[in-house]
Design a protein around this motif. Structure first.
Motif, PDB file in Angstrom:
ATOM      1  N   ALA A 129      -0.684  -9.273  12.192  1.00  0.00           N
ATOM      2  CA  ALA A 129      -0.993 -10.071  11.005  1.00  0.00           C
ATOM      3  C   ALA A 129      -2.320 -10.811  11.177  1.00  0.00           C
ATOM      4  O   ALA A 129      -3.120 -10.911  10.235  1.00  0.00           O
ATOM      5  N   VAL A 130      -2.561 -11.327  12.380  1.00  0.00           N
ATOM      6  CA  VAL A 130      -3.814 -12.038  12.647  1.00  0.00           C
ATOM      7  C   VAL A 130      -4.995 -11.075  12.636  1.00  0.00           C
ATOM      8  O   VAL A 130      -6.056 -11.362  12.086  1.00  0.00           O
ATOM      9  N   LYS A 131      -4.808  -9.898  13.226  1.00  0.00           N
ATOM     10  CA  LYS A 131      -5.900  -8.943  13.362  1.00  0.00           C
ATOM     11  C   LYS A 131      -6.234  -8.219  12.060  1.00  0.00           C
ATOM     12  O   LYS A 131      -7.390  -7.855  11.811  1.00  0.00           O
ATOM     13  N   THR A 132      -5.235  -7.961  11.232  1.00  0.00           N
ATOM     14  CA  THR A 132      -5.442  -7.089  10.071  1.00  0.00           C
ATOM     15  C   THR A 132      -5.136  -7.745   8.727  1.00  0.00           C
ATOM     16  O   THR A 132      -5.408  -7.140   7.681  1.00  0.00           O
ATOM     17  N   SER A 133      -4.532  -8.928   8.749  1.00  0.00           N
ATOM     18  CA  SER A 133      -4.041  -9.589   7.533  1.00  0.00           C
ATOM     19  C   SER A 133      -2.923  -8.781   6.871  1.00  0.00           C
ATOM     20  O   SER A 133      -2.621  -8.980   5.693  1.00  0.00           O
ATOM     21  N   LYS A 134      -2.351  -7.839   7.627  1.00  0.00           N
ATOM     22  CA  LYS A 134      -1.198  -7.076   7.159  1.00  0.00           C
ATOM     23  C   LYS A 134      -0.081  -7.240   8.187  1.00  0.00           C
ATOM     24  O   LYS A 134      -0.335  -7.214   9.386  1.00  0.00           O
ATOM     25  N   ASN A 135       1.139  -7.386   7.700  1.00  0.00           N
ATOM     26  CA  ASN A 135       2.237  -7.513   8.648  1.00  0.00           C
ATOM     27  C   ASN A 135       2.707  -6.140   9.134  1.00  0.00           C
ATOM     28  O   ASN A 135       2.249  -5.098   8.658  1.00  0.00           O
ATOM     29  N   TYR A 136       3.622  -6.166  10.077  1.00  0.00           N
ATOM     30  CA  TYR A 136       4.148  -4.934  10.662  1.00  0.00           C
ATOM     31  C   TYR A 136       4.721  -4.013   9.590  1.00  0.00           C
ATOM     32  O   TYR A 136       4.469  -2.795   9.599  1.00  0.00           O
ATOM     33  N   SER A 137       5.483  -4.578   8.658  1.00  0.00           N
ATOM     34  CA  SER A 137       6.156  -3.764   7.646  1.00  0.00           C
ATOM     35  C   SER A 137       5.161  -2.973   6.806  1.00  0.00           C
ATOM     36  O   SER A 137       5.379  -1.789   6.507  1.00  0.00           O
ATOM     37  N   ARG A 138       4.078  -3.604   6.446  1.00  0.00           N
ATOM     38  CA  ARG A 138       3.074  -2.909   5.635  1.00  0.00           C
ATOM     39  C   ARG A 138       2.360  -1.836   6.459  1.00  0.00           C
ATOM     40  O   ARG A 138       2.102  -0.729   5.972  1.00  0.00           O
ATOM     41  N   LEU A 139       2.034  -2.153   7.715  1.00  0.00           N
ATOM     42  CA  LEU A 139       1.311  -1.201   8.555  1.00  0.00           C
ATOM     43  C   LEU A 139       2.157   0.013   8.917  1.00  0.00           C
ATOM     44  O   LEU A 139       1.664   1.142   8.914  1.00  0.00           O
ATOM     45  N   VAL A 140       3.423  -0.212   9.221  1.00  0.00           N
ATOM     46  CA  VAL A 140       4.262   0.929   9.591  1.00  0.00           C
ATOM     47  C   VAL A 140       4.486   1.838   8.382  1.00  0.00           C
ATOM     48  O   VAL A 140       4.592   3.068   8.528  1.00  0.00           O
ATOM     49  N   LYS A 141       4.489   1.269   7.210  1.00  0.00           N
ATOM     50  CA  LYS A 141       4.607   2.077   5.991  1.00  0.00           C
ATOM     51  C   LYS A 141       3.333   2.902   5.778  1.00  0.00           C
ATOM     52  O   LYS A 141       3.396   4.112   5.500  1.00  0.00           O
ATOM     53  N   GLU A 142       2.167   2.261   5.942  1.00  0.00           N
ATOM     54  CA  GLU A 142       0.891   2.939   5.716  1.00  0.00           C
ATOM     55  C   GLU A 142       0.589   3.999   6.771  1.00  0.00           C
ATOM     56  O   GLU A 142       0.061   5.078   6.459  1.00  0.00           O
ATOM     57  N   LYS A 143       0.908   3.694   8.030  1.00  0.00           N
ATOM     58  CA  LYS A 143       0.488   4.552   9.138  1.00  0.00           C
ATOM     59  C   LYS A 143       1.529   5.587   9.553  1.00  0.00           C
ATOM     60  O   LYS A 143       1.186   6.612  10.145  1.00  0.00           O
TER      61      LYS A 143
END
Length: 334
Positions: A129-143
């Motif tokens: 969240a600090v590095k990307t302004s996205k939380n885990y849930s959003r990143l795991v969905k996108e990636k």
């Protein structure tokens, strides 16, 4: 293959899109996600947590200064095992648990010993969240979820609760009694909060085994599946496996020497659900078992499959070699 019912006393069968809770099988998902983010230079496994999270503190200066992202994902933080799981069970919000980390008991310096964690493992969510302004849930969905077609997968209780095609939890030897849904461990999503169907998890494994379009670069894959620490476990943990060799932990995966093969494995349990996953890249094979009726069958599923598959592979190799020898003899005779 799908068997049984979503809920005792209900006619709706489990199908290939029925969603289960993965519990700690979420950790292999997080391990693979971390690999993708590492190859995209979003995270560095050897970056210190304090450099990612200004103001981060543990009980000792050594732990505060030396703890890395690798330590979080390999259970080598040095904190006592299962630190603050009681707070997770008690539905304490993660930010409140985070503020109490400076008081958590430390048993060793980072990287020295294995100590299973849910809270420290899930600290990767805060880092992302600090590095990307996205939380885990959003990143795991996108990636992961969207690229692999894991359309039933989610990372929150509300999505699971509101999905009409979900498996209800059960308890008891005959598993005839359903339990109420519970939202425990969704505050530690990277460690235990992923929901998925058997189709989702099959696609997850296929993504890891796809040699034409590999999910992970070779260097990153070697890191994820490289032993980071010896993980001594009780004899009962692998009671249905035949003579397990060395037991280690990688990045989100248990790594087991089994019958001259390297097997990446993980199990997961949350009240009323059991999940099991294994991957043997040497044999180009993987298996997932999801159930809403926890019993010994879940623990037997992975070793039973591996035993049968390895025996089949060995027999097939022997027959192929025998046929080749016979053909060579015919050539020599002619």
């Amino acid at each position: 293959r799908c068997y049984g019912s979503r809920k005792a006393g209900s006619p709706e069968p489990v199908d290939e899109n029925t969603v289960f809770r993965l519990a700690s099988v979420s950790k292999p998902v997080t391990g693979v996600l971390s690999g993708i983010l590492a190859q995209e230079k979003i995270i560095d496994f050897d970056e210190c947590v304090k450099d990612c999270l200004p103001g981060f503190h543990l009980k000792t200066a050594e732990s505060t200064n030396n703890l890395t992202v690798r330590n979080l994902l390999s259970h080598t933080s040095g904190l006592v095992p299962h630190a603050y799981d009681d707070l997770v069970e008690g539905h304490v919000p993660f930010p409140a648990i985070y503020r109490r980390l400076r008081t958590a008991a430390v048993s060793a310096a980072p990287g020295k010993i294995y100590g299973y964690q849910n809270v420290m493992f899930s600290l990767v969510d805060t880092i992302l969240a600090v590095k990307t302004s996205k939380n885990y849930s959003r990143l795991v969905k996108e990636k992961l979820f969207e690229p692999l077609g894991m359309h039933n997968a989610s990372t929150d209780f509300e999505s699971f609760r509101d999905n009409p095609n979900k498996a209800w939890p059960h308890w008891g030897n005959s598993s005839q009694k359903s339990l109420p849904l519970n939202d425990r461990y969704y505050t530690t999503v990277p460690a235990a909060g992923v929901n998925a169907s058997i189709t989702d998890m099959a696609r997850f494994l296929q993504g890891l085994l796809d040699k034409n379009n590999p999910l992970l670069h070779e260097e990153i894959q070697q890191t994820i599946f490289q032993p980071q620490v010896v993980s001594p476990l009780s004899r009962g943990y692998f009671k249905y496996w035949d003579n397990v060799g060395r037991k280690n932990y990688g990045i989100g995966w248990r790594l087991v020497d089994y019958k001259n093969r390297n097997v990446a494995y993980h199990g997961g349990y949350v009240h009323g659900y059991k999940a099991e996953i294994a991957l043997c890249q040497q044999e180009d094979i993987g298996i997932v078992y999801l159930t809403n009726s926890p019993n010994s069958v879940a623990s037997q599923s992975i070793p039973e499959f591996l035993n049968r598959f390895f025996e089949y592979r060995q027999t097939k190799t022997f027959l192929a070699e025998s046929e080749n020898e016979e053909e060579q003899l015919k050539i020599q005779g002619s």
